[in-house]
Design a protein around this motif. Structure first.
Motif, PDB file in Angstrom:
ATOM      1  N   ALA A 194       0.829  -1.203   0.000  1.00 61.58           N
ATOM      2  CA  ALA A 194       0.000   0.000   0.000  1.00 61.58           C
ATOM      3  C   ALA A 194       0.867   1.258   0.000  1.00 61.58           C
ATOM      4  CB  ALA A 194      -0.932   0.004   1.207  1.00 61.58           C
ATOM      5  N   GLU A 195       1.924   1.269   0.815  1.00 61.55           N
ATOM      6  CA  GLU A 195       2.797   2.436   0.886  1.00 61.55           C
ATOM      7  C   GLU A 195       3.577   2.642  -0.405  1.00 61.55           C
ATOM      8  OE1 GLU A 195       5.045   1.560   4.381  1.00 61.55           O
ATOM      9  OE2 GLU A 195       3.469   2.289   5.721  1.00 61.55           O
ATOM     10  N   ASP A 196       3.879   1.553  -1.112  1.00 64.76           N
ATOM     11  CA  ASP A 196       4.586   1.640  -2.398  1.00 64.76           C
ATOM     12  C   ASP A 196       3.631   1.876  -3.554  1.00 64.76           C
ATOM     13  OD1 ASP A 196       6.902   1.165  -0.997  1.00 64.76           O
ATOM     14  OD2 ASP A 196       7.072  -0.943  -1.607  1.00 64.76           O
ATOM     15  N   ARG A 197       2.338   2.055  -3.259  1.00 67.80           N
ATOM     16  CA  ARG A 197       1.302   2.263  -4.277  1.00 67.80           C
ATOM     17  C   ARG A 197       1.276   1.117  -5.284  1.00 67.80           C
ATOM     18  NH1 ARG A 197      -2.581   5.026  -3.393  1.00 67.80           N
ATOM     19  NH2 ARG A 197      -2.838   5.778  -5.479  1.00 67.80           N
ATOM     20  N   GLN A 198       1.327  -0.102  -4.767  1.00 71.25           N
ATOM     21  CA  GLN A 198       1.291  -1.317  -5.570  1.00 71.25           C
ATOM     22  C   GLN A 198      -0.079  -1.965  -5.459  1.00 71.25           C
ATOM     23  OE1 GLN A 198       3.852  -2.588  -7.464  1.00 71.25           O
ATOM     24  NE2 GLN A 198       4.850  -0.643  -7.005  1.00 71.25           N
ATOM     25  N   ARG A 253      -8.668 -11.117   8.763  1.00 72.29           N
ATOM     26  CA  ARG A 253      -9.969 -10.465   8.581  1.00 72.29           C
ATOM     27  C   ARG A 253     -10.835 -10.634   9.824  1.00 72.29           C
ATOM     28  NH1 ARG A 253      -9.972 -13.002   3.426  1.00 72.29           N
ATOM     29  NH2 ARG A 253     -11.559 -14.413   4.168  1.00 72.29           N
ATOM     30  N   ILE A 254     -10.861 -11.838  10.373  1.00 75.74           N
ATOM     31  CA  ILE A 254     -11.673 -12.110  11.567  1.00 75.74           C
ATOM     32  C   ILE A 254     -11.182 -11.293  12.754  1.00 75.74           C
ATOM     33  CG2 ILE A 254     -12.263 -13.897  13.260  1.00 75.74           C
ATOM     34  CD1 ILE A 254     -12.313 -15.863  10.854  1.00 75.74           C
ATOM     35  N   ALA A 255      -9.840 -11.150  12.875  1.00 72.09           N
ATOM     36  CA  ALA A 255      -9.258 -10.396  13.990  1.00 72.09           C
ATOM     37  C   ALA A 255      -9.388  -8.893  13.802  1.00 72.09           C
ATOM     38  CB  ALA A 255      -7.784 -10.767  14.150  1.00 72.09           C
ATOM     39  N   GLY A 256      -9.837  -8.457  12.625  1.00 65.46           N
ATOM     40  CA  GLY A 256      -9.994  -7.026  12.389  1.00 65.46           C
ATOM     41  C   GLY A 256      -8.695  -6.321  12.055  1.00 65.46           C
ATOM     42  N   LEU A 257      -7.686  -7.062  11.595  1.00 67.00           N
ATOM     43  CA  LEU A 257      -6.403  -6.460  11.247  1.00 67.00           C
ATOM     44  C   LEU A 257      -6.402  -5.905   9.826  1.00 67.00           C
ATOM     45  CD1 LEU A 257      -4.033  -9.185  12.723  1.00 67.00           C
ATOM     46  CD2 LEU A 257      -4.646  -6.984  13.733  1.00 67.00           C
ATOM     47  N   VAL A 258      -7.184  -6.510   8.960  1.00 67.56           N
ATOM     48  CA  VAL A 258      -7.177  -6.114   7.554  1.00 67.56           C
ATOM     49  C   VAL A 258      -8.544  -6.419   6.944  1.00 67.56           C
ATOM     50  CG1 VAL A 258      -6.312  -8.320   6.685  1.00 67.56           C
ATOM     51  CG2 VAL A 258      -5.796  -6.255   5.432  1.00 67.56           C
ATOM     52  N   ALA A 259      -8.894  -5.661   5.932  1.00 69.21           N
ATOM     53  CA  ALA A 259     -10.128  -5.922   5.179  1.00 69.21           C
ATOM     54  C   ALA A 259      -9.731  -6.219   3.740  1.00 69.21           C
ATOM     55  CB  ALA A 259     -11.051  -4.711   5.231  1.00 69.21           C
ATOM     56  N   MET A 260     -10.223  -7.317   3.210  1.00 70.61           N
ATOM     57  CA  MET A 260      -9.981  -7.676   1.810  1.00 70.61           C
ATOM     58  C   MET A 260     -11.270  -7.377   1.057  1.00 70.61           C
ATOM     59  SD  MET A 260      -6.885  -8.684   1.994  1.00 70.61           S
ATOM     60  CE  MET A 260      -6.540  -9.423   0.426  1.00 70.61           C
ATOM     61  N   LEU A 261     -11.220  -6.442   0.137  1.00 68.67           N
ATOM     62  CA  LEU A 261     -12.418  -5.985  -0.554  1.00 68.67           C
ATOM     63  C   LEU A 261     -12.406  -6.432  -2.003  1.00 68.67           C
ATOM     64  CD1 LEU A 261     -12.192  -2.365   0.847  1.00 68.67           C
ATOM     65  CD2 LEU A 261     -13.563  -4.221   1.748  1.00 68.67           C
ATOM     66  N   PRO A 262     -13.453  -7.120  -2.452  1.00 65.55           N
ATOM     67  CA  PRO A 262     -13.512  -7.503  -3.860  1.00 65.55           C
ATOM     68  C   PRO A 262     -13.783  -6.273  -4.727  1.00 65.55           C
ATOM     69  CG  PRO A 262     -15.501  -8.190  -2.722  1.00 65.55           C
ATOM     70  CD  PRO A 262     -14.596  -7.606  -1.690  1.00 65.55           C
ATOM     71  N   ALA A 287      -6.559  -4.681  -0.535  1.00 72.01           N
ATOM     72  CA  ALA A 287      -6.431  -4.858   0.909  1.00 72.01           C
ATOM     73  C   ALA A 287      -6.421  -3.477   1.548  1.00 72.01           C
ATOM     74  CB  ALA A 287      -5.142  -5.599   1.246  1.00 72.01           C
ATOM     75  N   ALA A 288      -7.032  -3.369   2.720  1.00 76.01           N
ATOM     76  CA  ALA A 288      -7.084  -2.085   3.412  1.00 76.01           C
ATOM     77  C   ALA A 288      -7.054  -2.334   4.908  1.00 76.01           C
ATOM     78  CB  ALA A 288      -8.348  -1.328   3.029  1.00 76.01           C
ATOM     79  N   ALA A 289      -6.524  -1.355   5.635  1.00 78.37           N
ATOM     80  CA  ALA A 289      -6.580  -1.408   7.091  1.00 78.37           C
ATOM     81  C   ALA A 289      -8.018  -1.139   7.508  1.00 78.37           C
ATOM     82  CB  ALA A 289      -5.654  -0.368   7.693  1.00 78.37           C
ATOM     83  N   CYS A 290      -8.452  -1.801   8.544  1.00 79.05           N
ATOM     84  CA  CYS A 290      -9.837  -1.621   9.000  1.00 79.05           C
ATOM     85  C   CYS A 290     -10.093  -0.193   9.471  1.00 79.05           C
ATOM     86  CB  CYS A 290     -10.160  -2.628  10.100  1.00 79.05           C
ATOM     87  SG  CYS A 290     -10.305  -4.302   9.458  1.00 79.05           S
ATOM     88  N   ASP A 291      -9.035   0.503   9.922  1.00 76.50           N
ATOM     89  CA  ASP A 291      -9.212   1.890  10.360  1.00 76.50           C
ATOM     90  C   ASP A 291      -9.070   2.888   9.207  1.00 76.50           C
ATOM     91  OD1 ASP A 291      -6.503   1.866   9.862  1.00 76.50           O
ATOM     92  OD2 ASP A 291      -5.907   2.395  11.901  1.00 76.50           O
ATOM     93  N   GLY A 292      -8.791   2.404   7.999  1.00 74.87           N
ATOM     94  CA  GLY A 292      -8.699   3.269   6.831  1.00 74.87           C
ATOM     95  C   GLY A 292      -7.377   3.992   6.679  1.00 74.87           C
ATOM     96  N   SER A 293      -6.357   3.624   7.438  1.00 75.44           N
ATOM     97  CA  SER A 293      -5.082   4.332   7.382  1.00 75.44           C
ATOM     98  C   SER A 293      -4.260   3.999   6.137  1.00 75.44           C
ATOM     99  CB  SER A 293      -4.263   4.056   8.646  1.00 75.44           C
ATOM    100  OG  SER A 293      -3.985   2.671   8.759  1.00 75.44           O
TER     101      SER A 293
END
Length: 126
Positions: A19-23, A50-59, A67-73
């Motif tokens: 995400a930080e490398d804009r990949q 995903r269950i632990a709330g560490l990451v969200a995988m969005l189709p 992939a995104a952080a659940c807090d949107g960071s």
């Protein structure tokens, strides 16, 4: 339990790096190669993250995800259409040895170890 948490942290760090490398979001196979794990293990770890709330995988359309952080960071770019197919075409016939993790080309689809490791396994079994 700590080992599982460390593996999840490495997985999330790899997604965050993309995400930080804009990949685009890495495929399960790319994550498995980067973390030196099996692709099925990575799929299980993504589910646990995903269950632990560490990451969200969005189709994002057919066979695409981000992939995104659940807090949107942070958030990766969506995968490119056909990116997985192009990478799969490059790896046709290649497999990772289950023992030494090196890439090799098996003579049959039922070979899971390179020739050297197969010989070592045969000696140990005898």
């Amino acid at each position: 339990m700590q080992r599982n948490q460390a593996a999840l942290d490495r997985l999330v760090a790899e997604l965050r790096r993309a995400a930080e490398d804009r990949q685009p979001c890495p495929s399960n196979q790319d994550l498995a190669d980067a973390l030196d794990l099996h692709e099925g293990t990575v799929a299980d770890m993504l589910r646990a993250a995903r269950i632990a709330g560490l990451v969200a995988m969005l189709p994002v359309g057919q066979n695409r995800r981000l992939a995104a952080a659940c807090d949107g960071s942070w958030q990766t770019l969506p995968t490119r259409i056909g990116a997985g197919r192009a990478q799969a075409a490059d790896k046709v016939g290649q497999r990772k040895c289950l023992r030494c993790k090196r890439a090799f080309k098996p003579e049959s689809r039922y070979r899971f170890c390179c020739d050297l490791c197969a010989a070592i396994n045969a000696r140990e079994a005898a």
